[in-house]
Write a protein that holds these residues in place. Sequence first.
Motif, PDB file in Angstrom:
ATOM      1  N   ILE A 272      46.534  23.848  22.953  1.00 28.96           N
ATOM      2  CA  ILE A 272      45.925  23.559  21.650  1.00 28.96           C
ATOM      3  C   ILE A 272      46.831  22.641  20.844  1.00 28.96           C
ATOM      4  CG2 ILE A 272      45.285  24.576  19.419  1.00 28.96           C
ATOM      5  CD1 ILE A 272      44.305  27.044  20.971  1.00 28.96           C
ATOM      6  N   ILE A 273      48.107  22.975  20.793  1.00 27.60           N
ATOM      7  CA  ILE A 273      49.064  22.179  20.020  1.00 27.60           C
ATOM      8  C   ILE A 273      49.200  20.776  20.599  1.00 27.60           C
ATOM      9  CG2 ILE A 273      51.531  21.991  19.442  1.00 27.60           C
ATOM     10  CD1 ILE A 273      51.401  25.122  19.143  1.00 27.60           C
ATOM     11  N   PHE A 274      49.209  20.682  21.929  1.00 31.04           N
ATOM     12  CA  PHE A 274      49.263  19.366  22.566  1.00 31.04           C
ATOM     13  C   PHE A 274      48.056  18.526  22.155  1.00 31.04           C
ATOM     14  CE2 PHE A 274      47.826  16.695  26.113  1.00 31.04           C
ATOM     15  CZ  PHE A 274      48.918  15.851  26.244  1.00 31.04           C
ATOM     16  N   GLU A 275      46.860  19.105  22.205  1.00 31.78           N
ATOM     17  CA  GLU A 275      45.650  18.373  21.837  1.00 31.78           C
ATOM     18  C   GLU A 275      45.695  17.923  20.377  1.00 31.78           C
ATOM     19  OE1 GLU A 275      42.739  17.318  23.336  1.00 31.78           O
ATOM     20  OE2 GLU A 275      43.801  17.722  25.207  1.00 31.78           O
ATOM     21  N   LEU A 276      46.104  18.820  19.484  1.00 29.04           N
ATOM     22  CA  LEU A 276      46.102  18.493  18.062  1.00 29.04           C
ATOM     23  C   LEU A 276      47.139  17.425  17.720  1.00 29.04           C
ATOM     24  CD1 LEU A 276      45.625  22.061  16.531  1.00 29.04           C
ATOM     25  CD2 LEU A 276      43.944  20.202  16.585  1.00 29.04           C
ATOM     26  N   THR A 277      48.324  17.515  18.305  1.00 28.26           N
ATOM     27  CA  THR A 277      49.373  16.536  17.992  1.00 28.26           C
ATOM     28  C   THR A 277      49.035  15.158  18.574  1.00 28.26           C
ATOM     29  OG1 THR A 277      50.658  17.338  19.881  1.00 28.26           O
ATOM     30  CG2 THR A 277      51.239  18.186  17.715  1.00 28.26           C
ATOM     31  N   THR A 278      48.528  15.123  19.799  1.00 29.85           N
ATOM     32  CA  THR A 278      48.194  13.820  20.384  1.00 29.85           C
ATOM     33  C   THR A 278      46.964  13.206  19.715  1.00 29.85           C
ATOM     34  OG1 THR A 278      47.000  14.941  22.199  1.00 29.85           O
ATOM     35  CG2 THR A 278      49.280  14.298  22.607  1.00 29.85           C
ATOM     36  N   ASN A 279      46.010  14.039  19.277  1.00 26.31           N
ATOM     37  CA  ASN A 279      44.874  13.527  18.514  1.00 26.31           C
ATOM     38  C   ASN A 279      45.326  12.918  17.196  1.00 26.31           C
ATOM     39  OD1 ASN A 279      42.884  14.140  20.372  1.00 26.31           O
ATOM     40  ND2 ASN A 279      42.368  16.106  19.457  1.00 26.31           N
TER      41      ASN A 279
END
Length: 199
Positions: free
Chosen positions: A116-123
Motif C-alpha cells: 500500500i505504501i509503495f503504491e501511494l508513494t510512487t503514485n
Amino acid sequence: MAASWQNGLVLRELSHELDDELASAINLVSVAANSCDSAEARASLASVQERLQSHAQVCRSLQMPEYTTTIDLAAYLHHLCRSISRSRLEREGIVLSLLLHPVRMSSERCRLLGMIIFELTTNAARNAFHEGVGAIHLEVWPTATSIVCCIADSGSSDSTYPERNGSIVEALAASLNGTIDFGGGTNGTRTVVNIPREA
C-alpha cells in the motif's frame, strides 16, 4: 486453503525469477563498467547499477514471505522506504520523511501494508509534483484497536489522482479488513489507511 497456498507458491516463484533477472542485469552492467575506458561512461554505468540494486531491494521487501512470523513494522517500513527513496524519489528531488511508532505485526500483514505504501508513494511521485521537487511524509501509529497509516504530500497538481489510482490500494486495504480515506487539495493530498490490530 490449498488454492491460497498454491497462489503463494506461484508468487514466490515469480519473485525469485524477478530477483534472478535483476541480478543478471546488475552483473551485466558491472561487467560493462569494468571493461569501459571512459571515466564518464563508468560513472554513468555505476549510477545505473546503483539504481538497479535499489529496485532489487524494493522487490525483495515486497516479496511473499517464506513463512509467517512476527516482525517490527517500523523497521520493515524504514528499510522499504529507504529503498523506494533511492530507486525513485531522490533523483527527482522528492524527500520522503518518516515518523514510525513501534508496533509488531505478522510478516504477511507487513508486506501487504508495505505494498500500500509503495503504491501511494510512487503514485504521489508520478502525479503530485509539477517540477518533481516536493515532500512526502509517512506516519504510522497504533491505537488500542487499529494501526493507522497516513501519507501526505506537498503537491498540488491534481487533487483527484489518489482516487484515480486507488483501486489497487483499496483492494490491498480490503485484504487487511481495513479502510482507506483519500483527501486532496491545492496544499497537497492526504491518504489515511486504518487496519485492525491482530489479536
